[in-house]
Design a protein around this motif. Structure first.
Motif, mmCIF file in Angstrom:
data_model
loop_
_atom_site.group_PDB
_atom_site.id
_atom_site.type_symbol
_atom_site.label_atom_id
_atom_site.label_comp_id
_atom_site.label_asym_id
_atom_site.label_seq_id
_atom_site.Cartn_x
_atom_site.Cartn_y
_atom_site.Cartn_z
ATOM 1 N N ALA A 1 28.596 -19.581 -36.535
ATOM 2 C CA ALA A 1 28.360 -18.984 -35.218
ATOM 3 C C ALA A 1 27.294 -19.755 -34.442
ATOM 4 N N ALA A 2 26.455 -20.503 -35.167
ATOM 5 C CA ALA A 2 25.382 -21.281 -34.538
ATOM 6 C C ALA A 2 25.721 -22.765 -34.514
ATOM 7 N N SER A 3 27.003 -23.100 -34.409
ATOM 8 C CA SER A 3 27.435 -24.492 -34.548
ATOM 9 C C SER A 3 26.893 -25.433 -33.476
ATOM 10 N N PHE A 4 26.422 -24.901 -32.328
ATOM 11 C CA PHE A 4 25.869 -25.760 -31.287
ATOM 12 C C PHE A 4 24.364 -25.528 -31.110
ATOM 13 N N VAL A 5 23.759 -24.883 -32.113
ATOM 14 C CA VAL A 5 22.315 -24.632 -32.092
ATOM 15 C C VAL A 5 21.655 -25.655 -33.008
ATOM 16 N N ASN A 6 20.834 -26.501 -32.433
ATOM 17 C CA ASN A 6 20.246 -27.587 -33.211
ATOM 18 C C ASN A 6 18.868 -27.942 -32.656
ATOM 19 N N GLY A 7 17.884 -28.073 -33.553
ATOM 20 C CA GLY A 7 16.541 -28.446 -33.137
ATOM 21 C C GLY A 7 15.769 -27.334 -32.466
ATOM 22 N N GLU A 8 16.195 -26.094 -32.681
ATOM 23 C CA GLU A 8 15.565 -24.955 -32.013
ATOM 24 C C GLU A 8 14.580 -24.229 -32.935
ATOM 25 N N VAL A 9 13.638 -23.544 -32.319
ATOM 26 C CA VAL A 9 12.710 -22.671 -33.043
ATOM 27 C C VAL A 9 12.962 -21.257 -32.534
ATOM 28 N N LEU A 10 13.445 -20.399 -33.385
ATOM 29 C CA LEU A 10 13.773 -19.023 -33.006
ATOM 30 C C LEU A 10 12.608 -18.110 -33.401
ATOM 31 N N TYR A 11 11.917 -17.583 -32.394
ATOM 32 C CA TYR A 11 10.784 -16.686 -32.655
ATOM 33 C C TYR A 11 11.304 -15.262 -32.864
ATOM 34 N N VAL A 12 10.902 -14.684 -33.982
ATOM 35 C CA VAL A 12 11.268 -13.299 -34.308
ATOM 36 C C VAL A 12 9.947 -12.551 -34.419
ATOM 37 N N ASP A 13 9.437 -12.096 -33.272
ATOM 38 C CA ASP A 13 8.040 -11.660 -33.228
ATOM 39 C C ASP A 13 7.779 -10.448 -32.340
ATOM 40 N N GLY A 14 8.830 -9.738 -31.947
ATOM 41 C CA GLY A 14 8.631 -8.565 -31.116
ATOM 42 C C GLY A 14 8.056 -8.865 -29.744
ATOM 43 N N GLY A 15 8.174 -10.133 -29.304
ATOM 44 C CA GLY A 15 7.691 -10.522 -27.989
ATOM 45 C C GLY A 15 6.276 -11.075 -27.958
ATOM 46 N N PHE A 16 5.657 -11.269 -29.117
ATOM 47 C CA PHE A 16 4.261 -11.728 -29.195
ATOM 48 C C PHE A 16 4.046 -13.014 -28.399
ATOM 49 N N THR A 17 4.902 -14.010 -28.604
ATOM 50 C CA THR A 17 4.687 -15.303 -27.954
ATOM 51 C C THR A 17 5.105 -15.297 -26.484
ATOM 52 N N ALA A 18 5.837 -14.274 -26.071
ATOM 53 C CA ALA A 18 6.277 -14.209 -24.680
ATOM 54 C C ALA A 18 5.236 -13.591 -23.764
ATOM 55 N N TRP A 19 4.337 -12.815 -24.324
ATOM 56 C CA TRP A 19 3.435 -11.983 -23.536
ATOM 57 C C TRP A 19 2.073 -12.634 -23.335
ATOM 58 N N THR A 20 1.539 -12.534 -22.151
ATOM 59 C CA THR A 20 0.198 -13.056 -21.870
ATOM 60 C C THR A 20 -0.875 -12.020 -22.190
ATOM 61 N N GLY A 21 -0.475 -10.774 -22.433
ATOM 62 C CA GLY A 21 -1.434 -9.709 -22.661
ATOM 63 C C GLY A 21 -1.763 -8.949 -21.392
ATOM 64 N N VAL A 22 -1.145 -9.374 -20.290
ATOM 65 C CA VAL A 22 -1.391 -8.698 -18.998
ATOM 66 C C VAL A 22 -0.095 -8.056 -18.510
#
Length: 273
Positions: A252-273
């Protein structure tokens, strides 16, 4: 092939280093449930055998191998055992690693008086412990022209997290290594060979329970900081990594290559504001 079939790992031979660890148990279970034959590598043979029993209880084949990911000769021997049993390798999960107590630089320590060797040991375990198995097991995947390699990055490979210097340096290196190998392997061996990484957030396990929770179940100061900076306002459960793992290993991920998939509940997406 139907969409659900694309997510299946039925009949695929998947190696998991660090399969005897805390997150390794969830990974092993997920691989078996998805239909894979699972080779479990770890320094604790007794624990590896327990994980094989878990695989077999789910109706799949397992193989326990005692090996240290930093010992090249042991990984070569493991490859030979796997090929002797199943004849091929379809996937590799580099789950060996983790932070080391002596490499943790707490606020009570003088940054410049901490033993550098402890930091270097953490870097070696987490970075070299991924590079060595990839270069040995990955050769089989590359030469057959099809397969998936999954590395384990971290929140600390995206932004600084205090105290864990060696772990941070290593996991940042994992991201660079993932992108480099994804590029080189595909250019050299074709579009059937993929390398990606999963970057877990903070997951509540027996290993870190004392660091993030108090005996009464409330969060420690450090644990609460992670909660406060996660939009989900909670820590992760190891089972919540299983879907990402199976997806990246599957067709299912046959065209996904060189990626980093964050599984973090949004931690890295949020600035805290």
């Amino acid at each position: 092939m139907g969409i659900l079939d694309q997510f299946s790992l039925k009949g695929k031979v998947i190696i998991i280093t660090g399969g005897t660890g805390i997150l390794g148990e969830s990974f092993v279970k997920a691989l078996a449930e998805a239909g894979a034959k699972v080779a479990i590598l770890g320094r604790n043979l007794e624990k590896a055998i327990e994980r094989v029993q878990l695989v077999e209880s789910l109706g799949r084949e397992g193989l326990a191998i005692q090996a240290d990911v930093l010992k090249e000769e042991q990984i070569i021997r493991a490859k030979e055992q796997i090929l002797e049993k199943w004849g091929t390798i379809d996937g590799l999960v580099n789950a060996a690693g983790g932070n080391m107590p002596n490499a943790t630089i707490g606020p009570d320590k003088n940054l410049f008086e901490v033993a550098v060797t402890d930091t270097l040991a953490a870097i070696e375990l987490n970075l070299n412990g991924t590079i060595i198995p990839t270069h040995i097991f990955g050769q089989v995947i590359a030469e057959k022209g099809k397969g998936s390699i999954i590395n384990i990055a971290s929140l600390s490979s995206h932004q600084a997290i205090t105290r864990v210097l060696g772990y941070t340096v290593a996991k940042t290196g994992i991201v660079g290594y993932t992108k480099w190998m994804a590029t080189e392997l595909s250019l050299r061996y074709g579009d059937g060979v993929r390398v990606n990484a999963i970057a877990p957030g903070v997951f509540l396990t027996e290993q870190n329970r004392a660091l993030v929770t108090n005996p009464d179940g409330s969060y420690t100061e450090r644990g609460q900081k992670f909660i406060n900076n996660t939009p989900f306002s909670r820590l992760g459960n190891p089972s919540e990594l299983e879907g990402a793992l199976v997806f990246l290993l599957s067709d299912a991920a046959s065209f996904v290559n060189g990626e980093v998939l964050y599984v973090d509940g949004g931690f890295t997406a949020w600035t805290g504001v």
